[in-house]
Write a protein that holds these residues in place. Structure first.
Motif, short mmCIF file in Angstrom:
data_model
loop_
_atom_site.label_atom_id
_atom_site.label_comp_id
_atom_site.label_asym_id
_atom_site.label_seq_id
_atom_site.Cartn_x
_atom_site.Cartn_y
_atom_site.Cartn_z
N PRO A 79 0.83 -1.21 0.00
CA PRO A 79 0.00 0.00 0.00
C PRO A 79 0.86 1.26 0.00
O PRO A 79 2.02 1.24 0.40
N ASP A 80 0.27 2.35 -0.45
CA ASP A 80 0.98 3.62 -0.54
C ASP A 80 0.05 4.73 -0.06
O ASP A 80 -1.13 4.71 -0.36
N GLY A 83 -3.47 3.97 2.04
CA GLY A 83 -3.46 2.67 2.69
C GLY A 83 -2.50 2.62 3.86
O GLY A 83 -2.77 2.01 4.90
N ARG A 84 -1.35 3.27 3.72
CA ARG A 84 -0.36 3.28 4.80
C ARG A 84 -0.88 4.05 6.02
O ARG A 84 -0.62 3.66 7.16
N TYR A 101 4.18 -3.09 6.10
CA TYR A 101 3.13 -2.56 5.24
C TYR A 101 2.68 -3.61 4.23
O TYR A 101 1.48 -3.79 3.98
N SER A 105 -1.48 -6.06 4.13
CA SER A 105 -2.49 -6.03 3.08
C SER A 105 -3.14 -7.40 2.93
O SER A 105 -2.48 -8.43 3.00
N ARG A 110 -4.44 -7.64 -2.85
CA ARG A 110 -3.23 -7.01 -3.38
C ARG A 110 -3.29 -6.93 -4.90
O ARG A 110 -3.77 -7.83 -5.57
N VAL A 177 -9.07 -1.77 2.24
CA VAL A 177 -8.09 -0.98 1.51
C VAL A 177 -7.19 -1.85 0.65
O VAL A 177 -6.89 -1.54 -0.50
N SER A 179 -3.95 -3.22 -1.08
CA SER A 179 -2.66 -2.58 -1.38
C SER A 179 -2.83 -1.34 -2.23
O SER A 179 -1.94 -0.95 -2.97
N GLY A 181 -2.89 2.32 -3.65
CA GLY A 181 -1.99 3.45 -3.43
C GLY A 181 -2.68 4.76 -3.74
O GLY A 181 -3.89 4.84 -3.93
#
Length: 424
Positions: A79-80, A83-84, A101, A105, A110, A177, A179, A181
């Motif tokens: 995630p980015d 998500g993070r 991280y 996920s 993913r 959520v 992965s 981003g």
């Protein structure tokens, strides 16, 4: 953090690919990935990315600034941003490694086909397993609770973390959520047939319906011959609707087959947020893509379309590749949005010579870098521009765009560059 050994597999059948060894000591993070002998021996085996050829030697990585310690194809599955933020608050810890991280996920959600297990063999467990046997992925017709939680998180992240145990469904946001981003709030959801969609939610500070603008743009791209994502609008109880983007990395009758995906960042072997150019992408595509000539024309068409509708958020993670028999091919176009604020620059340059200004003149001058002669490039650009000029308001009206939406999007699309291109 002790050394972690992760068995890396691929696809719905979890075919073993290799072993990832990850170590962290404070902020120092390193990794080593080695293909399994069984993967190297498979006739249908392929490199996970162009810079990871099928060899027995390990591939080493270390965290360096914005570059992750993970191998590049695995960073694409982590995630980015949005998500993070969810993971950080729900974990409640001061520091999380890149592996943390990645493994937070949901295995079912993913992006792409890579999967991670706690060891070799049939008894190994997927990391992280679905939290509720699939119930954690909301249905498209039942997203209001997820949307309310996303809004609560945006308004008061700390308060949301404190209250999460009291919410219906527990850690509902984290479970949906995956992965995903990007900076905008988004979750995964399933339709009645079981297909996965990305639901891009409105932000608190939106001043027009960004979702309608994005869906309009993707539909417009399809009308001018670009392979773009299937997209739709989801009206909610909020002021603005959400955008629905059908995921292209899940196929098959039951939507469970996983298609390998890498970002253009990974395709070029660039870590972190390193930038490059469309010319560099075209050069790499000649070596690693199936039907490179056709794919490079598609890349050029997407670049010109982005200039005409003033999409300046075209960084390398907003371009992707799917694995096909014999090589890679461009994924359907995604994350294309008109930028109505003046003065923007493209995140990915046209070429080293032509730079980052969104200029049709520069794109036409660079056509030879994409093996397209000037006359053909002018014809393609003119046809595209005339269709955009005549169709975008029609599509916007079909999606319910109002005066505020038309004003914002019109400022991006109805420019002198578009008018000039229409005269070609």
């Amino acid at each position: 953090m002790p050394t972690r050994r992760i068995d890396v597999r691929i696809g719905a059948r979890a075919v073993p690919v290799g072993e990832l060894i990850f170590e962290a000591d404070g902020t120092r993070e390193t990794s080593a990935f080695t293909y399994h002998e069984s993967w190297l021996a498979l006739e249908r085996a392929f490199p996970l990315s162009p810079d990871m050829p099928l060899v027995a030697a390990p591939f080493y990585g270390r965290r360096d600034g914005e570059r992750s310690a993970l191998p590049l194809p695995m960073t694409d599955t982590a995630p980015d941003s949005w998500g993070r933020k969810i993971i950080e608050l729900l974990r409640g810890t001061q520091y999380l490694t890149e592996l943390d991280y990645l493994l937070e996920s949901d295995d079912r959600l993913r992006i792409g086909a890579l999967r991670y297990f706690d060891g070799p063999g049939a008894e190994a467990t997927a990391l992280a397993p679905p939290r509720a046997d699939g119930v954690n992925v909301p249905r498209l017709h039942d997203l209001d609770e997820v949307i309310r939680q996303a809004r609560a998180f945006e308004e008061d992240p700390a308060g949301y973390a404190r209250r999460r145990a009291e919410l219906v469904g527990g850690d509902l946001l984290a479970e949906a959520v995956g992965s995903l981003g990007g900076a905008r709030p988004k979750v995964n959801a399933r339709d009645r047939e079981g297909a996965l969609w990305i639901v891009k939610l409105p932000k608190i500070d939106d001043d027009y319906a960004v979702a309608r603008a994005e869906v309009m743009t993707l539909r417009l791209a399809r009308e001018v011959g670009i392979d773009a994502c299937v997209a739709d609008i989801l009206n909610t109880s909020q002021r603005f609707p959400a955008a629905l983007i059908r995921r292209f990395d899940r196929v098959g009758a039951d939507h469970s087959d996983r298609v390998p995906f890498i970002s253009a960042q990974t395709f070029l072997g660039l870590g972190g947020t390193a930038a490059s150019s469309y010319e560099d992408l075209a050069m790499a595509m000649r070596r690693h893509c199936v039907d490179p000539a056709g794919q490079i024309v598609e890349l050029y068409r997407r670049m010109v379309f982005g200039i005409l509708i003033r999409n300046t958020d075209d960084h390398l993670r907003n371009h992707g590749f799917l694995r096909a028999p014999g090589g890679w091919r461009l994924s359907p176009a995604f994350d294309i949005n008109p930028e109505h604020r003046p003065g923007g620059r493209m995140q990915t340059a046209i070429s080293e010579i032509h730079g980052n200004l969104p200029s049709i003149d520069a794109a036409l001058d660079a056509s030879a870098f994409f093996d397209i002669d000037r006359r053909t490039a002018e014809q393609m650009t003119g046809d595209m521009a005339r269709h955009i000029a005549g169709a975008w308001r029609r599509i916007g009206g079909q999606l319910g765009m109002d005066a505020r939406d038309f004003s914002a999007v019109g400022a991006a699309i109805e420019t002198e560059d578009l008018a000039k291109a229409c005269r070609l």
